[in-house]
Design a protein around this motif. Structure first.
Motif, mmCIF file in Angstrom:
data_model
loop_
_atom_site.group_PDB
_atom_site.id
_atom_site.type_symbol
_atom_site.label_atom_id
_atom_site.label_comp_id
_atom_site.label_asym_id
_atom_site.label_seq_id
_atom_site.Cartn_x
_atom_site.Cartn_y
_atom_site.Cartn_z
ATOM 1 N N UNK A 277 0.611 -0.679 0.015
ATOM 2 C CA UNK A 277 -0.256 -0.249 -0.159
ATOM 3 C C UNK A 277 1.046 1.339 -0.164
ATOM 4 N N UNK A 278 2.197 1.317 -0.614
ATOM 5 C CA UNK A 278 2.666 2.305 -1.177
ATOM 6 C C UNK A 278 2.070 3.625 -1.124
ATOM 7 N N UNK A 279 2.391 5.013 -1.431
ATOM 8 C CA UNK A 279 1.979 5.870 -1.802
ATOM 9 C C UNK A 279 1.209 6.153 -3.427
ATOM 10 N N UNK A 280 2.029 5.561 -4.122
ATOM 11 C CA UNK A 280 1.547 5.497 -5.175
ATOM 12 C C UNK A 280 0.338 4.751 -5.376
ATOM 13 N N UNK A 281 0.187 3.998 -4.669
ATOM 14 C CA UNK A 281 -1.000 2.479 -4.529
ATOM 15 C C UNK A 281 -1.478 3.587 -4.715
ATOM 16 N N UNK A 282 -1.804 4.128 -3.017
ATOM 17 C CA UNK A 282 -2.789 4.841 -2.816
ATOM 18 C C UNK A 282 -3.843 5.510 -3.649
ATOM 19 N N UNK A 283 -2.582 6.429 -4.232
ATOM 20 C CA UNK A 283 -3.481 8.033 -5.120
ATOM 21 C C UNK A 283 -3.854 7.419 -6.066
ATOM 22 N N UNK A 284 -3.039 6.413 -6.937
ATOM 23 C CA UNK A 284 -3.844 5.356 -7.853
ATOM 24 C C UNK A 284 -5.445 5.115 -7.411
ATOM 25 N N UNK A 285 -5.482 4.626 -6.450
ATOM 26 C CA UNK A 285 -6.544 4.263 -6.141
ATOM 27 C C UNK A 285 -7.572 5.282 -6.284
ATOM 28 N N UNK A 286 -7.049 5.826 -5.131
ATOM 29 C CA UNK A 286 -8.347 7.423 -5.450
ATOM 30 C C UNK A 286 -8.615 7.013 -7.024
ATOM 31 N N UNK A 287 -8.015 7.558 -7.973
ATOM 32 C CA UNK A 287 -8.484 8.005 -9.369
ATOM 33 C C UNK A 287 -9.039 7.452 -9.682
ATOM 34 N N UNK A 288 -8.410 5.424 -9.472
ATOM 35 C CA UNK A 288 -9.485 4.830 -10.294
ATOM 36 C C UNK A 288 -10.877 4.786 -9.402
ATOM 37 N N UNK A 289 -11.070 5.070 -8.636
ATOM 38 C CA UNK A 289 -12.390 5.674 -8.408
ATOM 39 C C UNK A 289 -13.129 6.152 -8.442
ATOM 40 N N UNK A 290 -12.292 7.350 -8.044
ATOM 41 C CA UNK A 290 -12.740 8.665 -9.007
ATOM 42 C C UNK A 290 -13.351 8.120 -10.231
ATOM 43 N N UNK A 291 -12.516 7.763 -11.362
ATOM 44 C CA UNK A 291 -13.186 7.838 -12.645
ATOM 45 C C UNK A 291 -13.898 6.564 -13.223
ATOM 46 N N UNK A 292 -14.239 5.775 -11.779
ATOM 47 C CA UNK A 292 -14.852 4.880 -11.787
ATOM 48 C C UNK A 292 -16.356 5.626 -11.534
ATOM 49 N N UNK A 293 -16.154 6.616 -10.764
ATOM 50 C CA UNK A 293 -17.727 7.366 -10.275
ATOM 51 C C UNK A 293 -18.384 7.254 -11.382
ATOM 52 N N UNK A 294 -16.914 8.444 -12.506
ATOM 53 C CA UNK A 294 -17.574 8.905 -13.267
ATOM 54 C C UNK A 294 -17.965 8.342 -14.559
ATOM 55 N N UNK A 295 -18.063 7.644 -14.285
ATOM 56 C CA UNK A 295 -17.877 5.790 -15.376
ATOM 57 C C UNK A 295 -19.898 6.033 -15.054
ATOM 58 N N UNK A 296 -19.486 5.641 -14.156
ATOM 59 C CA UNK A 296 -21.123 5.214 -13.374
ATOM 60 C C UNK A 296 -22.122 6.110 -13.337
ATOM 61 N N UNK A 297 -21.523 7.476 -13.486
ATOM 62 C CA UNK A 297 -22.264 8.583 -13.307
ATOM 63 C C UNK A 297 -22.874 8.199 -15.258
ATOM 64 N N UNK A 298 -22.500 8.564 -15.915
ATOM 65 C CA UNK A 298 -21.806 8.697 -17.541
ATOM 66 C C UNK A 298 -22.542 7.823 -18.172
ATOM 67 N N UNK A 299 -23.043 5.974 -17.362
ATOM 68 C CA UNK A 299 -23.873 5.459 -18.052
ATOM 69 C C UNK A 299 -25.454 5.751 -17.080
ATOM 70 N N UNK A 300 -24.948 6.372 -16.131
ATOM 71 C CA UNK A 300 -26.631 6.830 -15.755
ATOM 72 C C UNK A 300 -26.883 5.663 -14.130
ATOM 73 N N UNK A 301 -25.795 5.500 -13.465
ATOM 74 C CA UNK A 301 -26.228 4.378 -12.614
ATOM 75 C C UNK A 301 -25.504 5.468 -11.246
#
Ligand code: ATP
Length: 260
Positions: free
Chosen positions: A123-147
């Motif tokens: 759980x390196x800082x780089x890993x945590x930062x990347x996970x946060x970015x992935x979660x944010x992008x995933x949320x954007x995609x859920x919004x994009x498809x309407x769920x």
């Protein structure tokens, strides 16, 4: 403007596949340009799924040439196909049922991440930062498809139509050059079909490229830029929906005496 190589996303030629004594595909070829919705239709057993499985690495063809984004492409294994830039959904929805909607999309995104196993374990800082970015992008995609509001719901608790949207979001998460949708309207009611059509239109308007297998001919004809019609493994027509609809072989395949 003349067609340039860079506008072609997928070019496949001369695909053949035999199962024992059955020639499931004979010399099939298609060219899909960026920003197109390309439809693949045909009566039951025509070879649509086989074609899909060949280009997404599930089946090895007997013959075939492949080019993705202007480069030679060898659909040898499913994970390599995803890395190369083709994301697909399945006729029978394949989600991680007990994971949340957000987590399902994050899984799709992970093929494009860099921190690797070391980062994940420690759980390196780089890993945590990347996970946060992935979660944010995933949320954007859920919004994009309407769920977006179902981000924390387990996948299995979503309605059928929303599970299909979730599959599309997961496919988009891989940043694919081509999104291949295998019968996305199967089992959908009329309202869900209208919403699906709007979603596919939206994805195309964002200059993404879609290959669609679909039984619902009306949906295909109303949505696709170009269509290929297969019958008994042969490509009997290729063109715009208007051209294909007037093709006598197509009319015969769908309405003819066989009725298969
Ligand atoms: N793994 C396999 N082994 C043997 N035969 C197969 C296999 N997969 C497909 N076939 C056969 O190849 C032919 C084409 O099947 P395919 O599933 O590609 O058609 P399809 O157009 O997708 O049909 P449907 O619309 O019913 O899904 C059929 O006759 C099918 O029985």
């Amino acid at each position: 403007m003349a067609e340039t190589t860079k506008d072609v996303v997928l070019r496949v030629a001369d695909i053949s596949k035999r199962f024992g004594g059955l020639q499931a595909l004979s010399g099939v070829g298609i060219t899909i340009e960026r920003g197109q919705v390309y439809g693949l239709i045909g009566p039951n057993g025509a070879g649509k799924t086989t074609f899909f499985n060949v280009i997404t690495g599930l089946y090895t063809p007997d013959t075939g040439n492949f080019e993705l984004g202007g480069k030679p492409y060898h659909p040898k294994a499913v994970h390599l196909v995803a890395k190369a830039g083709i994301a697909r959904t399945f006729q029978n929805i394949r989600l991680f049922a007990d994971m949340t909607a957000l987590e399902n999309v994050m899984v799709g995104r992970h093929i494009r991440t860099h921190s690797g196993l070391f980062g994940a374990i420690f759980r390196t800082p780089a890993f945590k930062k990347e996970e946060a970015e992935i979660a944010q992008r995933a949320q954007e995609l859920l919004d994009y498809v309407g769920i977006g509001k179902y981000a924390d719901f387990k996948a299995r608790t979503l309605s059928y139509g929303d599970q299909r949207r979730l599959e599309v979001a997961r496919a988009l998460a891989t940043d694919p050059q081509l999104i291949a949708l295998d019968e996305p309207a199967a089992g959908m009611n009329a309202t869900e079909k209208v919403q699906l059509r709007e979603l596919i239109d939206r994805i195309r308007n964002d200059n993404r490229t879609i290959l669609l297998i679909e039984h619902d001919v009306k949906l295909v004809m109303g949505l696709c830029d170009r269509v290929t019609v297969l019958d008994y493994g042969k490509q009997i027509a290729e063109g715009t929906p208007a051209q294909v609809q007037q093709n006598e072989k197509v009319i015969e395949a769908y309405l003819g005496t066989g009725g298969h």
